[in-house]
Design a protein around this motif. Structure first.
Motif: not given
Length: 497
Positions: A465-467, A113-118
């Motif tokens: 990084x996705x976003x 959850x803490x790195x959902x953007x990765x």
């Protein structure tokens, strides 16, 4: 002038070959050459390495008789046993070649959850050059458990075989260069005595895979500790077979046959062979008689003699004295020798020995005997058998014989051993997908299987990084209030789970 050493036949004592003693400079040159070749090996990619290793396997298969002949001559074991060793080696090499990419390729893992953007990825890269120090009892099968898997993982390899049986490793490198000329020099052999092995550990290798005695393993590990070079150690075993209560005659017959083979094959010189047996009281006497009946038929002898020998000479001459000492100490302490005895040690051979009522603090129960000797003690039940099996400084392999498979699996789950065969002995040796190794004086680390491939590779983690996240906690530009809200949200989330 390069010095050399003689390799002697264990059966006759006659010289069968002469090999050079590699100098420290020559060892370093070998490591540098393997490292240079490893760069091209990695560029070949998974498909290229797989194809090359399968070509190597095909070449070794065609060389089976020649390889087995060298093994038999230098170790003293029968040619048929040496051929089996070659076949087992081919089986493992094939598995390593075909499964390396599947095991080591980059794969996606959950980001959390803490790195959902990765996007989180993990793969494996080769370590570089692996130094392999091999044993004399299985001079092809055992070191190839490291060599084959290290090559499949993308490494170069320099192997220093035992001075008692170096010929097969020398031939191994030649076969590889001929079968895979584009990568010649990737697998190199340096021959010599103990000093050569020490030179290899100091030559800048990226990992050392060692098989041998715990005492020598300590020396190797101490040298590697100077440079923090990782070490994989297989230090032998004092493996037990457990025979449970209530077994019928047919089941006892099968157990006895397996135990005798596990204890006596290769003249008892198998690190995961059977040296101790704990049998339930209600079957102990019958089992002992069945073991004696089978062991009495066995005849040691020279490989290629007029009569086909069941097993060969003791490869290491001083080991005969160790076997004799263990048997004498056991008998002097109250054990009974129901077959053979101290007089069974007749260099270079040791005839089968079956002991009962052996004190648990006897060297025959605590130290690696490495000869055709088996101690069969009675126990009240399976729980006592497990306790006695685990009460050992070694923890490599074990065998279990029980009325049902479920009961056998329950017993196996309670053993410290790294590998257990239920209903057989050494069943795991022919299963490449299973890791092999132990703990305590048996060493640490694993060869074979997926764990064996990973043992010669380094995990390589990547995030993409996705976003852009709501609160980037890795940026000074993120407003402190927003970062604080994100941290508080995460804290509350963890109180609810």
């Amino acid at each position: 002038m390069t010095s050399s050493f003689a390799c002697l036949s264990p059966s006759s004592g006659e010289q069968v070959a002469e090999y050079p003693v590699a100098t420290e400079a020559e060892v370093r040159t070998a490591v540098a050459g393997a490292r240079e070749a490893a760069a091209g090996w990695w560029r070949a990619g998974p498909r290229g390495r797989r194809a090359a290793l399968l070509a190597f396997k095909h070449a070794l298969a065609r060389e089976t008789d020649a390889l087995a002949g060298v093994i038999a001559t230098e170790t003293g074991k029968p040619v048929r046993d040496a051929r089996t060793e070659v076949i087992l080696t081919l089986h493992h090499l094939d598995w390593a070649a075909r499964n390396a990419h599947r095991v080591l390729r980059r794969r996606r893992v959950p980001s959390g959850a803490l790195a959902v953007h990765e996007r989180a990825l993990v793969g494996h890269r080769p370590l570089g050059v692996i130094g392999v120090i091999g044993p004399w009892n299985y001079p092809l099968y055992t070191p190839m458990g490291s060599i084959g898997y290290a090559l499949a993982a993308g490494n170069g390899v320099v192997v220093k075989p035992s001075e008692l049986a170096p010929g097969v490793a020398v031939r191994l490198s030649r076969v590889f260069d001929a079968a895979v000329p584009a990568h010649a020099g990737l697998l190199r052999t340096v021959t010599g005595l103990a000093r050569t092995g020490e030179s290899l550990t100091r030559a800048g290798v990226d990992k050392v895979a060692f098989t041998g005695s715990p005492d020598t393993a300590r020396k190797v590990a101490a040298v590697c500790a100077e440079t923090l070079t990782p070490v994989l150690v297989e230090g032998g075993g004092k493996d037990a077979a457990i025979v449970g209560p209530g077994l019928g005659q047919a089941a006892l017959e099968r157990a006895a046959e397996a135990i005798v083979w596990g204890a006596m094959s290769n003249a008892g010189q198998t690190c995961a062979g059977v040296e101790r047996v704990y049998a339930a009281a209600d079957v102990h006497e019958r089992l002992v008689q069945l073991i004696i009946r089978r062991a009495r038929r066995l005849e040691p002898g020279a490989s290629g003699g007029e009569k086909a020998a069941d097993y060969g000479a003791t490869t290491l001459p001083s080991q005969v004295g160790t076997v004799e000492y263990h048997v004498k100490e056991a008998v002097n302490a109250g054990a009974r020798a129901l077959l053979g005895g101290p007089g069974s040690a007749q260099p270079p051979y040791v005839r089968p020995v079956v002991l009962v009522d052996v004190p648990e603090d006897s060297p025959a129960m605590r130290e690696e005997t490495f000869g055709p000797v088996v101690a069969v003690n009675a126990v009240a039940d399976l729980d006592e058998a497990v306790l006695r099996t685990n009460d050992s400084p070694y923890a490599l392999g074990a065998a279990v014989f029980t009325r049902t498979r479920r009961e056998g699996l329950r017993v196996a789950a309670g053993l410290r051993a790294g590998a257990v065969s239920v209903g057989s002995v050494l069943g795991y040796a022919a299963v490449p997908a299973l890791p092999f190794g132990g703990s305590g004086l048996s060493g640490y680390g694993r060869i074979h299987g997926a764990e064996g491939l990973r043992a010669f590779a380094a995990p390589a983690s990547v995030t993409v990084r996705r976003f852009h996240p709501y609160a980037d906690l890795t940026s000074f530009a993120t407003p402190r209030t927003r970062a604080a809200r994100a941290v508080e949200f995460a804290r509350r989330l963890h109180t609810l789970r």
